[in-house]
Design a protein around this motif. Structure first.
Motif, PDB file in Angstrom:
ATOM      1  N   THR A   1     -41.497 -18.174 -57.669  1.00  0.00           N
ATOM      2  CA  THR A   1     -40.507 -18.439 -58.693  1.00  0.00           C
ATOM      3  C   THR A   1     -40.581 -19.896 -59.133  1.00  0.00           C
ATOM      4  OG1 THR A   1     -38.798 -19.080 -57.124  1.00  0.00           O
ATOM      5  CG2 THR A   1     -38.982 -16.724 -57.656  1.00  0.00           C
ATOM      6  N   ALA A   2     -39.921 -20.201 -60.252  1.00  0.00           N
ATOM      7  CA  ALA A   2     -39.860 -21.592 -60.704  1.00  0.00           C
ATOM      8  C   ALA A   2     -39.192 -22.474 -59.655  1.00  0.00           C
ATOM      9  CB  ALA A   2     -39.102 -21.669 -62.027  1.00  0.00           C
ATOM     10  N   ARG A   3     -38.153 -21.949 -59.024  1.00  0.00           N
ATOM     11  CA  ARG A   3     -37.443 -22.729 -58.013  1.00  0.00           C
ATOM     12  C   ARG A   3     -38.366 -23.097 -56.848  1.00  0.00           C
ATOM     13  NH1 ARG A   3     -31.849 -22.993 -56.734  1.00  0.00           N
ATOM     14  NH2 ARG A   3     -31.488 -21.442 -58.366  1.00  0.00           N
ATOM     15  N   SER A   4     -39.100 -22.113 -56.330  1.00  0.00           N
ATOM     16  CA  SER A   4     -39.969 -22.383 -55.188  1.00  0.00           C
ATOM     17  C   SER A   4     -41.172 -23.233 -55.589  1.00  0.00           C
ATOM     18  CB  SER A   4     -40.430 -21.076 -54.542  1.00  0.00           C
ATOM     19  OG  SER A   4     -41.150 -20.271 -55.461  1.00  0.00           O
ATOM     20  N   ALA A   5     -41.675 -23.046 -56.833  1.00  0.00           N
ATOM     21  CA  ALA A   5     -42.807 -23.854 -57.294  1.00  0.00           C
ATOM     22  C   ALA A   5     -42.426 -25.323 -57.388  1.00  0.00           C
ATOM     23  CB  ALA A   5     -43.293 -23.340 -58.649  1.00  0.00           C
ATOM     24  N   VAL A   6     -41.248 -25.603 -57.953  1.00  0.00           N
ATOM     25  CA  VAL A   6     -40.809 -26.991 -58.069  1.00  0.00           C
ATOM     26  C   VAL A   6     -40.603 -27.607 -56.690  1.00  0.00           C
ATOM     27  CG1 VAL A   6     -38.898 -28.464 -58.815  1.00  0.00           C
ATOM     28  CG2 VAL A   6     -39.831 -26.735 -60.375  1.00  0.00           C
ATOM     29  N   ALA A   7     -39.994 -26.854 -55.785  1.00  0.00           N
ATOM     30  CA  ALA A   7     -39.786 -27.364 -54.429  1.00  0.00           C
ATOM     31  C   ALA A   7     -41.119 -27.669 -53.746  1.00  0.00           C
ATOM     32  CB  ALA A   7     -38.976 -26.362 -53.616  1.00  0.00           C
ATOM     33  N   ASP A   8     -42.078 -26.759 -53.862  1.00  0.00           N
ATOM     34  CA  ASP A   8     -43.366 -26.949 -53.198  1.00  0.00           C
ATOM     35  C   ASP A   8     -44.162 -28.106 -53.804  1.00  0.00           C
ATOM     36  OD1 ASP A   8     -42.801 -24.828 -51.569  1.00  0.00           O
ATOM     37  OD2 ASP A   8     -44.179 -23.426 -52.533  1.00  0.00           O
ATOM     38  N   LEU A   9     -44.128 -28.239 -55.121  1.00  0.00           N
ATOM     39  CA  LEU A   9     -44.993 -29.205 -55.793  1.00  0.00           C
ATOM     40  C   LEU A   9     -44.405 -30.608 -55.860  1.00  0.00           C
ATOM     41  CD1 LEU A   9     -46.271 -26.940 -58.707  1.00  0.00           C
ATOM     42  CD2 LEU A   9     -47.579 -27.726 -56.730  1.00  0.00           C
ATOM     43  N   THR A  10     -43.093 -30.720 -55.735  1.00  0.00           N
ATOM     44  CA  THR A  10     -42.471 -32.045 -55.834  1.00  0.00           C
ATOM     45  C   THR A  10     -41.825 -32.502 -54.533  1.00  0.00           C
ATOM     46  OG1 THR A  10     -40.284 -31.255 -56.548  1.00  0.00           O
ATOM     47  CG2 THR A  10     -41.971 -31.577 -58.262  1.00  0.00           C
ATOM     48  N   GLY A  11     -41.571 -31.577 -53.601  1.00  0.00           N
ATOM     49  CA  GLY A  11     -40.855 -31.923 -52.378  1.00  0.00           C
ATOM     50  C   GLY A  11     -39.380 -32.203 -52.599  1.00  0.00           C
ATOM     51  N   ARG A  12     -38.858 -31.799 -53.748  1.00  0.00           N
ATOM     52  CA  ARG A  12     -37.448 -32.028 -54.080  1.00  0.00           C
ATOM     53  C   ARG A  12     -36.717 -30.688 -54.095  1.00  0.00           C
ATOM     54  NH1 ARG A  12     -38.459 -35.858 -59.251  1.00  0.00           N
ATOM     55  NH2 ARG A  12     -36.202 -36.289 -59.196  1.00  0.00           N
TER      56      ARG A  12
END
Length: 289
Positions: free
Chosen positions: A2-13
Motif C-alpha cells: 500500500t501507499a502507507r507501507s511504501a512510504v514507511a519502508d522507503l522513508t523510515g517515517r
C-alpha cells in the motif's frame, strides 16, 4: 504493498493519513501525511511498465542537479513505488512563468553526454507517459530523432492501421530530409522530455517540473512540447527563455518537427485523431500544403 507501507519502508517515517489523488494516466498517486506534520507524494506504476519508476527517479535527480528549475526531491523509490516531496498547488503567475523560462534555458545548457543519453543510473528502456521510449545514443540530433524517436512509432502506427501507408510515407520523408529540416547543429541539451502543460505543476509561487522522461536531446523539443497543448503564460516562458539564452533563428518553423514524435506516440496509444495531427505536423515540417 500500500501507499502507507511504501512510504514507511522507503522513508523510515510514520504515515498517519493517505489521500488518493486524481491526475495522471500512468500511475496511482497519493498524498501521504506523516506524524511530524509533513506531507509527501507517493505513486506506483503498473507491472506492465517495468523500469518506469527507476527512470522517473533518475530523471528527477538529473534535472535537479544543476539547480536551475524546481523539481520535487526524490525521498525514496523501489521497483514499483516512488516517494517525493509534495508540492501544494497554486495558480499560475506571470512571474513564475518567467522564472521557469529562465530556468529551463539554464537546465538545457547544463547539457548531456550525448543525444539520446539516459540520466545517470537511469535505464535505457524508459517511458514517455504510457509509451516505451528507448534512450539509445546517436552521434547527432537528426540521426537520434529519426532513428530512435520517429521511426519506431511510425512503424507501430502503420502496422496497426492507425496510419495509412500513404500517410506513413509523408512522415518517412521527414526522416529522409531530417538533416535539412533540423536547423543549426547544437550540443546535447538536458531535456525534461515530456514537457506538456500537465507536467508543469504550479505551486509555491513558482512552476515545478514533474513526471519527466529526461534524456539528452535538442532544446527545441521541450519548447515544442509546451506549445503542443498550450501552457499558462507560455508567451512569458518563451520570452524569458530567449532573453536568457536565445534560440536559433527559425525555431518556431521547427515546432512541428519536434512535435511529430509525441503526436505519433499519441496516435499509437489513442487513435486516428492524433494520426491526422501527426501527418499535418509532418507536412508542416516539410513545408507541404
Amino acid at each position: 504493498m500500500t501507499a502507507r507501507s511504501a512510504v514507511a519502508d522507503l522513508t523510515g517515517r510514520t504515515p498517519v493519513d493517505v489521500q488518493q489523488l486524481s491526475g495522471g494516466d500512468t500511475a496511482a498517486a497519493f498524498a501521504v501525511s506523516l506524524d511530524d506534520g509533513a506531507v509527501v507524494f507517493a505513486k506506483t506504476a503498473p507491472e506492465s511498465m517495468p523500469g518506469a519508476i527507476a527512470a522517473e527517479a533518475a530523471s528527477l535527480r538529473w534535472l535537479a542537479e544543476p539547480g536551475s528549475v524546481a523539481v520535487p526531491e526524490v525521498l525514496g523509490h523501489s521497483e514499483r513505488w516512488l516517494v517525493t516531496e509534495h508540492i501544494a498547488e497554486a495558480a499560475p503567475t506571470a512571474a513564475a512563468a518567467e522564472q521557469l523560462g529562465r530556468g529551463l534555458a539554464d537546465l538545457h545548457a547544463a547539457g548531456a553526454p550525448a543525444f539520446g543519453a539516459a540520466p545517470p543510473d537511469g535505464p535505457v528502456d524508459a517511458w514517455i507517459g504510457l509509451a516505451p521510449m528507448r534512450n539509445e545514443t546517436a552521434p547527432d540530433w537528426p540521426a537520434f530523432y529519426a532513428t530512435h524517436r520517429i521511426e519506431p512509432y511510425l512503424r507501430k502506427a502503420v502496422d496497426s492501421g492507425v496510419l495509412s501507408t500513404a500517410d506513413g510515407s509523408v512522415i518517412s520523408q521527414v526522416c529522409a530530409d531530417i538533416d535539412r529540416l533540423a536547423g543549426p547543429a547544437e550540443p546535447p541539451a538536458r531535456l525534461h522530455g515530456d514537457l506538456w502543460s500537465g507536467n508543469v505543476h504550479w505551486g509555491n509561487d513558482r512552476a515545478w517540473l514533474i513526471d519527466p522522461a529526461a534524456h539528452g536531446g535538442h532544446r527545441e523539443t521541450d519548447l515544442a512540447m509546451l506549445h503542443l497543448f498550450g501552457c499558462p503564460h507560455l508567451d512569458r516562458i518563451v520570452a524569458a527563455y530567449e532573453e536568457n539564452r536565445p534560440l536559433a533563428e527559425g525555431w518556431r518553423d521547427r515546432i512541428a518537427l519536434h512535435q511529430l514524435f509525441p503526436l505519433l506516440v499519441h496516435a499509437v496509444l489513442f487513435g486516428t485523431g492524433y494520426a491526422a495531427q501527426a501527418v499535418r505536423a509532418a507536412r508542416s515540417a516539410l513545408r507541404i500544403r
